[in-house]
Enzyme design. Structure first.
Site, PDB file in Angstrom:
ATOM      1  N   ARG A  46     -44.411 -92.016  -6.630  1.00  0.00           N
ATOM      2  CA  ARG A  46     -43.240 -90.773  -6.239  1.00  0.00           C
ATOM      3  C   ARG A  46     -42.539 -90.578  -6.781  1.00  0.00           C
ATOM      4  O   ARG A  46     -42.026 -89.181  -6.904  1.00  0.00           O
ATOM      5  CB  ARG A  46     -42.179 -91.748  -4.892  1.00  0.00           C
ATOM      6  CG  ARG A  46     -41.254 -91.086  -4.699  1.00  0.00           C
ATOM      7  CD  ARG A  46     -40.718 -91.140  -3.404  1.00  0.00           C
ATOM      8  NE  ARG A  46     -40.748 -92.959  -3.347  1.00  0.00           N
ATOM      9  CZ  ARG A  46     -39.905 -93.515  -4.364  1.00  0.00           C
ATOM     10  NH1 ARG A  46     -38.895 -92.907  -5.053  1.00  0.00           N
ATOM     11  NH2 ARG A  46     -40.151 -95.031  -4.135  1.00  0.00           N
ATOM     12  N   TYR A  98     -38.701 -66.013   4.965  1.00  0.00           N
ATOM     13  CA  TYR A  98     -39.314 -66.811   6.056  1.00  0.00           C
ATOM     14  C   TYR A  98     -38.929 -67.548   6.680  1.00  0.00           C
ATOM     15  O   TYR A  98     -37.280 -67.952   7.189  1.00  0.00           O
ATOM     16  CB  TYR A  98     -40.379 -67.507   5.193  1.00  0.00           C
ATOM     17  CG  TYR A  98     -41.097 -68.739   5.766  1.00  0.00           C
ATOM     18  CD1 TYR A  98     -41.588 -68.362   6.969  1.00  0.00           C
ATOM     19  CD2 TYR A  98     -41.332 -70.241   6.260  1.00  0.00           C
ATOM     20  CE1 TYR A  98     -42.800 -69.446   7.752  1.00  0.00           C
ATOM     21  CE2 TYR A  98     -41.613 -70.398   6.709  1.00  0.00           C
ATOM     22  CZ  TYR A  98     -42.679 -70.713   7.298  1.00  0.00           C
ATOM     23  OH  TYR A  98     -43.437 -71.255   8.195  1.00  0.00           O
ATOM     24  N   ASP A 170     -37.163 -67.325  -4.006  1.00  0.00           N
ATOM     25  CA  ASP A 170     -38.472 -67.263  -3.312  1.00  0.00           C
ATOM     26  C   ASP A 170     -39.238 -66.043  -3.721  1.00  0.00           C
ATOM     27  O   ASP A 170     -38.939 -65.094  -3.263  1.00  0.00           O
ATOM     28  CB  ASP A 170     -38.139 -67.927  -1.317  1.00  0.00           C
ATOM     29  CG  ASP A 170     -39.556 -68.314  -1.208  1.00  0.00           C
ATOM     30  OD1 ASP A 170     -40.218 -68.393  -1.548  1.00  0.00           O
ATOM     31  OD2 ASP A 170     -39.356 -68.822   0.011  1.00  0.00           O
ATOM     32  N   LYS A 195     -49.116 -71.004  -0.898  1.00  0.00           N
ATOM     33  CA  LYS A 195     -49.800 -69.315  -0.990  1.00  0.00           C
ATOM     34  C   LYS A 195     -50.292 -69.197  -2.013  1.00  0.00           C
ATOM     35  O   LYS A 195     -51.619 -69.600  -1.984  1.00  0.00           O
ATOM     36  CB  LYS A 195     -48.873 -68.414  -0.142  1.00  0.00           C
ATOM     37  CG  LYS A 195     -47.784 -68.732   0.412  1.00  0.00           C
ATOM     38  CD  LYS A 195     -48.180 -69.004   2.007  1.00  0.00           C
ATOM     39  CE  LYS A 195     -47.738 -69.386   3.201  1.00  0.00           C
ATOM     40  NZ  LYS A 195     -47.018 -70.514   2.781  1.00  0.00           N
TER      41      LYS A 195
END
Ligand code: P1T
Length: 377
Positions: A46, A98, A170, A195
């Site tokens: 992690r 978004y 972004d 994406k």
């Protein structure tokens, strides 16, 4: 090193244990320590994982940044950035983001005690005037999802610097291949690596890049503390996609431009949104901050909802699906798909009309894509 060389090599030396040329998938949760606290920089996956390190280093390099951090999704990256803030802090956000980002900012952030205001950022001057004493972050994306509006990055970062407010850009739609916000004064670059970065619609992920040691330390702490990290296999898939980012983006943009120009002349099309078109309101600013206009095109079909529905459902090469940035072309109906969580009155005010269709133009042969759009229209 230039972009394509960095995409293929940055952070990806031959494996020190075996010489493997391609970064291995370090499918391990933990690392054996020689003695208490004596290890090779990896303790628990992690916190750190070598496949992830390679991806984070490569992404940082492509954005001309110092530090990269990756997450299990773009939304996880967004939530982790927001976790830096404390109750009472204010976030000034562009109203064109978004739908999932809107949901985090409008719905989730309030339980953290944050105040968020959504303002039109296309007019950078009036946008930054909304910075107040409690404003800690300015949040925007450009080109925007789904209207492809262009926000003036430099105008925002220059004003934000004066007011000592951090900026988050972004960069999912442009990718570092076409736009590098850190060079224009942005503090934190955020990506949905799901994406264009991954590029093949087979892995969900997110990333943050910054050059600020202070922001990195805080975000690295939160990445580990919250734990929304990507798996080693997801990192490997994303790295694999990243290697071809430059060639893919060239083809996405070439196809998108041709389609945008074709749509603009079509009698059943009301409006086309593509920053590469001279008629686009943000074209001049786009030319100063982007080296290409990427692969997203939106348009309004004449006839509103009924027409949009018919076009979206009639396309055959374009798949009717959420997401974007993969090699295959997708069509999406933002009002009920990607932006369903934006309240209707906000959605309509922003310009996400009932007739709006969004295309993620893939890298197929453009003639086939145009033929498909032709039969659907
Ligand atoms: O889906 P996820 O990896 O969590 O990324 C969220 C996200 C963040 N920022 C932008 C600009 C995005 O477009 C997205 C996700 N967008 C879609 C799923 C979409 O179809 O637009």
């Amino acid at each position: 090193m230039d972009f394509s060389t960095k995409a293929i090599h940055a952070g990806q030396k031959a494996d020190s244990a075996t010489g493997a040329t391609i970064t291995p998938i370090y499918q391990t949760t933990t690392y054996t320590q020689e003695a208490l606290g004596k290890h090779k920089g990896y303790e628990y996956s992690r916190t750190q994982n070598p496949t992830r390190t390679a991806l984070e280093t490569c992404l940082a390099s492509l954005e001309n940044g110092k530090y990269g951090l990756t997450f299990s999704s773009g939304c996880a990256a967004t939530a982790t950035v927001l976790a830096m803030l404390k109750p009472g802090d204010h976030v000034l956000a562009s109203d064109e983001v978004y739908g999932g980002t809107w949901r985090l900012l409008a719905e989730t952030a309030k339980y953290q005690g944050l105040h968020v205001t959504f303002v039109n950022a296309r007019n950078a001057e009036s946008f930054v005037k909304c910075v107040g004493a409690e404003t800690k972050l300015i949040w925007f994306e450009t080109p925007t999802n789904p209207l492809l509006s262009i926000i003036d990055i430099k105008a925002i970062t220059e004003a934000a610097r004066k007011k000592k407010v951090a900026t988050v850009l972004d960069n999912t739609f442009a990718t570092p291949y076409f736009q590098r916000g850190l060079d224009l004064g942005v503090d934190i670059i955020l990506h949905s690596t799901t994406k264009y970065i991954g590029g093949h619609s087979d892995v969900v992920g997110g990333a943050i890049v910054t050059s600020s040691g202070e922001l990195y330390e805080r975000l690295k702490f939160l990445q580990n503390a919250i734990g929304a990290v990507p798996s080693p296999f997801d990192c490997w898939l994303t790295l694999r996609g990243l290697k071809t980012l430059a060639v893919r983006m060239e083809k996405h943009a070439e196809n998108a431009e041709e389609i945008a120009k074709w749509l603009a002349k079509h009698k059943k099309v009301e409006r086309v949104f593509y920053p590469g078109l001279k008629e686009h309101k943000g074209h001049d600013i786009a030319k100063t901050q982007m080296s290409g206009f990427s692969g997203m095109v939106s348009f309004e079909a004449k006839g509103g909802f009924e027409a949009a529905k018919k076009v979206a459902e009639s396309l055959k090469v374009f798949s009717l699906a959420e997401s974007l940035g993969g090699v295959e072309s997708l069509v999406c109906y933002p009002a009920t798909m990607t932006h369903a969580s934006v309240p209707k009155e906000d959605r309509l005010r922003i310009g996400i009309t009932d007739g709006l269709i969004r295309l993620s133009v893939g890298i197929e042969d453009v003639a086939d894509l145009i033929e498909d759009l032709g039969q659907a229209l």
